[in-house]
Structure formats: C-alpha cells, structure tokens
Design a protein around this motif. Structure first.
Motif, mmCIF file in Angstrom:
data_model
loop_
_atom_site.group_PDB
_atom_site.id
_atom_site.type_symbol
_atom_site.label_atom_id
_atom_site.label_comp_id
_atom_site.label_asym_id
_atom_site.label_seq_id
_atom_site.Cartn_x
_atom_site.Cartn_y
_atom_site.Cartn_z
ATOM 1 N N ARG A 227 0.837 -1.208 0.000
ATOM 2 C CA ARG A 227 0.000 0.000 0.000
ATOM 3 C C ARG A 227 0.868 1.253 0.000
ATOM 4 N N ARG A 228 1.951 1.222 0.745
ATOM 5 C CA ARG A 228 2.845 2.385 0.763
ATOM 6 C C ARG A 228 3.461 2.617 -0.613
ATOM 7 N N GLU A 229 3.849 1.535 -1.280
ATOM 8 C CA GLU A 229 4.426 1.669 -2.618
ATOM 9 C C GLU A 229 3.391 2.222 -3.604
ATOM 10 N N MET A 230 2.154 1.734 -3.496
ATOM 11 C CA MET A 230 1.105 2.219 -4.381
ATOM 12 C C MET A 230 0.823 3.692 -4.120
ATOM 13 N N ASP A 231 0.746 4.069 -2.852
ATOM 14 C CA ASP A 231 0.487 5.468 -2.502
ATOM 15 C C ASP A 231 1.589 6.379 -3.034
ATOM 16 N N LYS A 232 2.830 5.920 -2.943
ATOM 17 C CA LYS A 232 3.938 6.736 -3.451
ATOM 18 C C LYS A 232 3.853 6.884 -4.965
ATOM 19 N N ARG A 233 3.501 5.794 -5.639
ATOM 20 C CA ARG A 233 3.375 5.870 -7.098
ATOM 21 C C ARG A 233 2.270 6.847 -7.488
ATOM 22 N N PHE A 234 1.135 6.768 -6.804
ATOM 23 C CA PHE A 234 0.051 7.698 -7.094
ATOM 24 C C PHE A 234 0.463 9.140 -6.786
ATOM 25 N N GLU A 239 1.548 14.461 -8.754
ATOM 26 C CA GLU A 239 2.430 15.633 -8.801
ATOM 27 C C GLU A 239 2.660 16.053 -10.251
ATOM 28 N N ARG A 240 2.787 15.064 -11.141
ATOM 29 C CA ARG A 240 2.900 15.359 -12.574
ATOM 30 C C ARG A 240 1.634 16.027 -13.093
#
Length: 398
Positions: A227-234, A239-240
């Motif tokens: 979940r942390r990895e997914m949240d960071k990707r989102f 941000e883009r």
C-alpha cells in the motif's frame, strides 16, 4: 501443444436435441474466474436464456442448443483453434457464436466468423471494432453484432462532459496489466475520440506527458508495504498532473481507485480545484466496504476518503435495481451454483451477464421474425440483429 491442451475443457451441451436444432458456440474466458465476463459469470445467463426460448417456443419448430468452451490461455492462437474446433465438428457447423469478450480473442473469432458467414455476438469494448465504414474492416467484421457501448462511445461521453464544463485539458491515469487490457482499450477510445475533435473544440493534445500507466499486479494492497508503494506511485503521478491538467481520467479496480482518492485528498486535490473522471465498467464497488483495503479499522479515514469522492464523476453502466432484475440475477446465480459450480455472489447481475443474456434473446427475436425461421444465411441474420431495441418481458431487461 501442452499449453493448448490446458487451455481447453470438454464441451458442455445444454438443451435437448430433438427436432430441428439451432446450434451456437459460446466461447468464454476463464483465466480469472472473478472477471465479470468469465465462464462462471456468463455461462449461467446463457443457459437461462436457452431454457426460456425453448420453453416458450420462440423458434417455432426449432430448438436452441448451446455448446460451451472455456479458454484459460489468453492467446489469439488459442481462440483460433477453439473456434475452428467448435465450428467444424462431427455434429455439423455452428449457426452462430457468442463471445469471447477480451479484445484480441474477440477479433480472432470475429474474423473467422466473417469468413464462415455466421453471426458472432460479443461484448468486446474495443474501439470501432466492426463500425461500418472503418477502413480497417475489409469485410472482417461483416457478421459481428455487439450489444455493449464501445470505448469510442465512452470517448464521446467524456467529451460531452468536457464541452459541458468547458474543459480543455486532460490527464489519463490507468491500469494496464499483463493479461487485462480493458482499461487500456477504454482509455484508447477516449484518446482516439479526443484527437478526432481536438482541433474544432480547441482541446489541448494528449501526449506522453499527459498519460501514465501502472500495473495493479505490482502492488499488493493486502500488504502494508504494498500500500505504501502504491500510494507513493500515485503521489508521484498526481504531482505530474499538477503541471498538466485539472481533469484526471482514471480507470482501475475499485481498491486502487480508493487508494488514488486517498492520496489525492492528502495532497489537497479534492477540494474543487481538480476533477476525477472514474471509468467504471466492471467493479461497481467504489463505495463498498470490501474495497476499503487498508482503511477497514479507521472510521475517520473512511469518512474522509468517501468525502473525497465529491471531486469525482463515476462513469458506469447502471444495474437496474428492480424486483424483476433481482429475480433474474438470483436465477442466474442459482444456475451458476447448481450447473456450473460457481457462485458469483452478485445480488444484481453485472452488465456482461445481462448483455450476453440479451444476445441470446436478440438472436431468437431476429430468427422469430425471419420467414420460415430460416437461419442459414448468417450475414442476413447479423443484419437483422443490428440497430434493434427490445425489452425482455420477463425481467425488464433492455
């Protein structure tokens, strides 16, 4: 050949064989039984339709018989081999096909059916597949009939929203998996329609800077680290977005959209400055508790994320919540448990189940209106089924 052998299962014959028999082949994916267009979901609806047609004598002297084939190996070669094996067998040639749904598999069967001059009915959503005048047609889609909106139809709907609210820019963020390209094709329909009208509507072109893909398969939401990895990707993708557009067009399974809206809220993007267009064809579950992975024990977080959906439009195919449709859904579910060893768990049948049920009724309706119940001209039968509307008397399905 070993992979092909694993991909095929024995044929299942439904309905009687007395009298004249109209035979059709049902090709359904079963790589992932949870997919809403899988064998376990759709097969029972087809059987229910066959039972009704034969019981009520829709086909006059004829009876309808369905011949099923599951596909678990998602390749065009498998689809080709399955379709050829079903069409040319000791019982004689089939009179029409139902399915498959996945885009590449469907295109293979559709082209074969056009060569054989037999109708094929599918719920494939691929953009412009079989549209009259398509320069890619060349007779390949002569006998295809489709009873669901296409990705191009979705693109037109999205652009109507753009016109209504005077939007000019967009950012596409969607799931693209190894074996699941549904969101990719949906977004492709939007992209294609966008480029058709962008000059006359003065839309900003969609480029690689305004498109982002991710694979749900890479992020395990049942694991806190996933979940942390997914949240960071989102967070990185959002941000883009800030430099490109205030409208985000997204497509993914419900738990991932839930995470996206969670991250968007934390980044202050759900207060009215940004709009999320959520393309939902399959889940119908964004606001259901079983999608709140990671928020199950945090009531305040759930309330906050639900509030974040105020910044979203959900584009979906509604399910009729009527007594008649609930009865239909229950009958399909019971047939699934009794005859297919599958419990969909659906109190309201999903749109693919409904559409394939309608496909069988549509064929029977067209044949019923054909002089002498002549079903041997497949091209003519396909034409009779196009641009037709009807409402199922028993279930209120249209």
């Amino acid at each position: 050949m070993e992979g092909l052998t694993l991909a095929l299962v024995p044929l299942l014959l439904i309905a009687g064989t007395t009298g004249d028999t109209v035979r059709f082949g049902v090709i359904l994916e079963d790589q992932n039984p949870s997919e809403p267009y899988s064998y376990g979901h759709v097969g029972p609806a087809v059987e229910l339709a066959v039972q009704r047609i034969n019981r009520e004598g829709w086909l006059g002297p004829h009876r309808l018989m369905a011949q099923y084939q599951k596909i678990t190996k998602m390749s065009q070669y498998t689809a080709l081999t399955v379709a050829m094996g079903m069409y040319e067998n000791d019982s004689g040639n089939l009179d029409f096909f139902l399915g498959p749904t996945s885009e590449y598999l469907a295109q293979t069967v559709i082209r074969l059916a056009a060569f054989w001059k037999v109708p094929v009915m599918t719920c494939s959503i691929v953009w412009r597949l079989g549209v009259k005048g398509d320069p890619r047609d060349d007779g390949n889609y002569e006998t295809v009939v489709r009873t669901v909106p296409t990705s191009g139809d979705l693109g037109k709907l999205v652009l109507r929203l753009y016109q209504e609210y005077d939007w000019t820019r967009g950012f596409q963020l969607y799931h693209k998996g190894n074996d699941d390209d549904s969101c990719y094709f949906l977004q492709s329909g939007i992209w294609s329609e966008w480029h058709i009208v962008n000059e006359e509507r003065e839309l900003e072109p969609l480029t690689h800077e305004s498109i982002a893909e991710f694979s749900q398969d890479e992020f395990n939401l049942t694991d806190p680290a996933g979940r942390r990895e997914m949240d960071k990707r989102f967070a990185d993708e959002l941000e883009r977005v800030k430099a490109v557009s205030r409208v985000i067009i997204t497509c993914a399974s419900a738990p991932y959209v839930w995470r996206l809206m969670k991250v968007a809220r934390e980044m202050g993007m759900t207060n009215g400055d940004y709009v999320f267009l959520i393309v939902d064809v399959f889940d119908h579950a964004y606001l259901q508790p079983d999608t709140w992975i990671g928020s199950e024990d945090n009531q305040q977080e759930r309330r906050d994320i639900l509030d974040a959906f105020r910044a979203a439009f959900v584009i979906t195919v509604p399910r009729p919540d009527t007594p008649a449709f609930r009865e239909f859904s229950e009958q399909v579910r019971e047939i699934g448990k009794q005859n297919f060893g599958f419990d969909s768990g659906e109190t309201l049948a999903n749109p693919f189940v409904e559409s394939y049920f309608n496909d069988v009724l549509l064929y029977a309706t067209a044949l019923n209106g054909t002089p002498g119940y002549n079903y041997t001209n497949g091209t003519e039968m396909a034409l009779k089924m196009r641009n037709v509307s009807f409402i199922g008397k028993e279930y209120g399905i249209s």
